[in-house]
Write a protein that holds these residues in place. Structure first.
Motif, PDB file in Angstrom:
ATOM      1  N   ALA A   4       0.809  -1.204   0.000  1.00 16.24           N
ATOM      2  CA  ALA A   4       0.000   0.000   0.000  1.00 16.24           C
ATOM      3  C   ALA A   4       0.840   1.250   0.000  1.00 16.24           C
ATOM      4  CB  ALA A   4      -0.904  -0.026   1.231  1.00 16.24           C
ATOM      5  N   PHE A  47      -9.536   6.868   3.562  1.00 18.10           N
ATOM      6  CA  PHE A  47      -9.201   5.640   2.829  1.00 18.10           C
ATOM      7  C   PHE A  47      -7.886   5.824   2.067  1.00 18.10           C
ATOM      8  CE2 PHE A  47      -9.343   3.544  -1.375  1.00 18.10           C
ATOM      9  CZ  PHE A  47      -9.375   2.206  -0.990  1.00 18.10           C
ATOM     10  N   GLY A  50      -5.057   5.664   4.185  1.00 15.63           N
ATOM     11  CA  GLY A  50      -4.827   4.263   4.549  1.00 15.63           C
ATOM     12  C   GLY A  50      -4.121   3.459   3.468  1.00 15.63           C
ATOM     13  N   VAL A  51      -4.322   3.817   2.202  1.00 13.85           N
ATOM     14  CA  VAL A  51      -3.636   3.066   1.151  1.00 13.85           C
ATOM     15  C   VAL A  51      -2.245   3.630   0.891  1.00 13.85           C
ATOM     16  CG1 VAL A  51      -5.835   2.478   0.054  1.00 13.85           C
ATOM     17  CG2 VAL A  51      -4.452   4.294  -0.919  1.00 13.85           C
ATOM     18  N   PRO A  98      -8.963   5.315   8.876  1.00 14.58           N
ATOM     19  CA  PRO A  98      -9.980   5.107   7.845  1.00 14.58           C
ATOM     20  C   PRO A  98     -11.199   4.374   8.409  1.00 14.58           C
ATOM     21  CG  PRO A  98      -7.805   4.469   7.050  1.00 14.58           C
ATOM     22  CD  PRO A  98      -7.667   4.725   8.526  1.00 14.58           C
ATOM     23  N   HIS A 175     -13.551  -4.102   5.763  1.00 18.88           N
ATOM     24  CA  HIS A 175     -12.924  -2.776   5.744  1.00 18.88           C
ATOM     25  C   HIS A 175     -12.499  -2.452   4.307  1.00 18.88           C
ATOM     26  CE1 HIS A 175     -10.509   0.654   6.799  1.00 18.88           C
ATOM     27  NE2 HIS A 175     -10.804   0.514   8.080  1.00 18.88           N
ATOM     28  N   ASN A 177     -10.095  -0.702   3.259  1.00 20.59           N
ATOM     29  CA  ASN A 177      -8.641  -0.827   3.090  1.00 20.59           C
ATOM     30  C   ASN A 177      -8.193  -2.279   3.050  1.00 20.59           C
ATOM     31  OD1 ASN A 177      -8.987   2.043   4.458  1.00 20.59           O
ATOM     32  ND2 ASN A 177      -7.119   2.044   3.231  1.00 20.59           N
ATOM     33  N   PHE A 180      -8.829  -3.344  -0.470  1.00 19.38           N
ATOM     34  CA  PHE A 180      -7.740  -2.833  -1.302  1.00 19.38           C
ATOM     35  C   PHE A 180      -6.489  -3.707  -1.168  1.00 19.38           C
ATOM     36  CE2 PHE A 180      -3.858  -0.320  -1.672  1.00 19.38           C
ATOM     37  CZ  PHE A 180      -3.972   0.161  -2.961  1.00 19.38           C
ATOM     38  N   GLU A 181      -6.121  -4.010   0.065  1.00 22.01           N
ATOM     39  CA  GLU A 181      -4.883  -4.769   0.277  1.00 22.01           C
ATOM     40  C   GLU A 181      -4.973  -6.190  -0.263  1.00 22.01           C
ATOM     41  OE1 GLU A 181      -3.852  -4.175   4.430  1.00 22.01           O
ATOM     42  OE2 GLU A 181      -3.912  -2.003   4.051  1.00 22.01           O
TER      43      GLU A 181
END
Ligand code: SF4
Length: 189
Positions: A4, A47, A50-51, A98, A175, A177, A180-181
């Motif tokens: 990230a 967000f 967070g990334v 986030p 979540h 994030n 995303f991860e």
């Protein structure tokens, strides 16, 4: 963390490939309207923090859109502060985290707001259209809509994830994030 760290030049591509629907929607609306109301700025802004979007990049990102509408003086006066604030650089210097799905799902977006969880807050037609743009087959879409009808919004998001990436997500999505991860792990493996 290792997956990230996005930079400004990659952000559009990464939004398309790895953002959950709630964040894709905010991102697209920001690009389209050059503006987001407070709830949207908070949900997307935290967000992005967070990334791994750095504060300077975040300021440049929001500035580029908002100044198409409000001019840079007003951006500096009214919006830059709250972005720095989200990064803990103003006010009480709290490092804001986030939002998790539960908080987003239980939010109450009003007219003109684009924050919230699309599985919970979109009309059925809008949700179907959005899922179509994410490439879901009609079979996949019916599975998702079934979860939505039963108010299992995070499960609907998990099924979307599984359909988009063609792999199971046993932990389930809780979540944005995390979505995303997990997505970056798959795309970069
Ligand atoms: Fe976003 Fe969570 Fe809703 Fe998925 S379930 S769209 S990650 S709020």
């Amino acid at each position: 963390n290792e997956y990230a760290d996005i930079s400004l030049k990659d952000i559009d591509q990464v939004a398309k490939s790895s953002f959950p629907l709630c964040m894709r929607h905010l991102f697209e609306k920001l690009r389209e309207d050059h503006h987001l109301k407070h709830g949207g700025r908070m949900q997307l802004g935290l967000f992005l923090k967070g990334v791994g979007l750095k504060l300077d990049d975040a300021l440049a990102f929001w500035r580029a859109e908002f100044t198409k509408k409000v001019g840079s003086e007003r951006f500096d006066k009214e919006y830059a502060y709250s972005i720095r604030h989200n990064y803990g650089k103003e006010g009480k210097r709290t490092d804001y985290t986030p939002y998790a799905c539960q908080k987003i799902i239980s939010s109450a977006p009003g007219v003109g707001d684009h924050h919230g969880c699309p599985y919970r807050h979109f009309s059925e037609d809008n949700l179907r259209a959005a899922l179509g743009r994410m490439g879901l087959s009609s079979r996949g879409m019916e599975d998702v809509m079934d979860k939505v009808r039963n108010k299992h919004y995070q499960l609907a998001c998990t099924l979307t994830f599984e359909a988009v990436y063609g792999t199971s997500c046993d932990a389930g999505i809780n979540h944005p994030n995390q979505y995303f991860e997990e997505s970056q792990k798959i795309l970069k493996s």
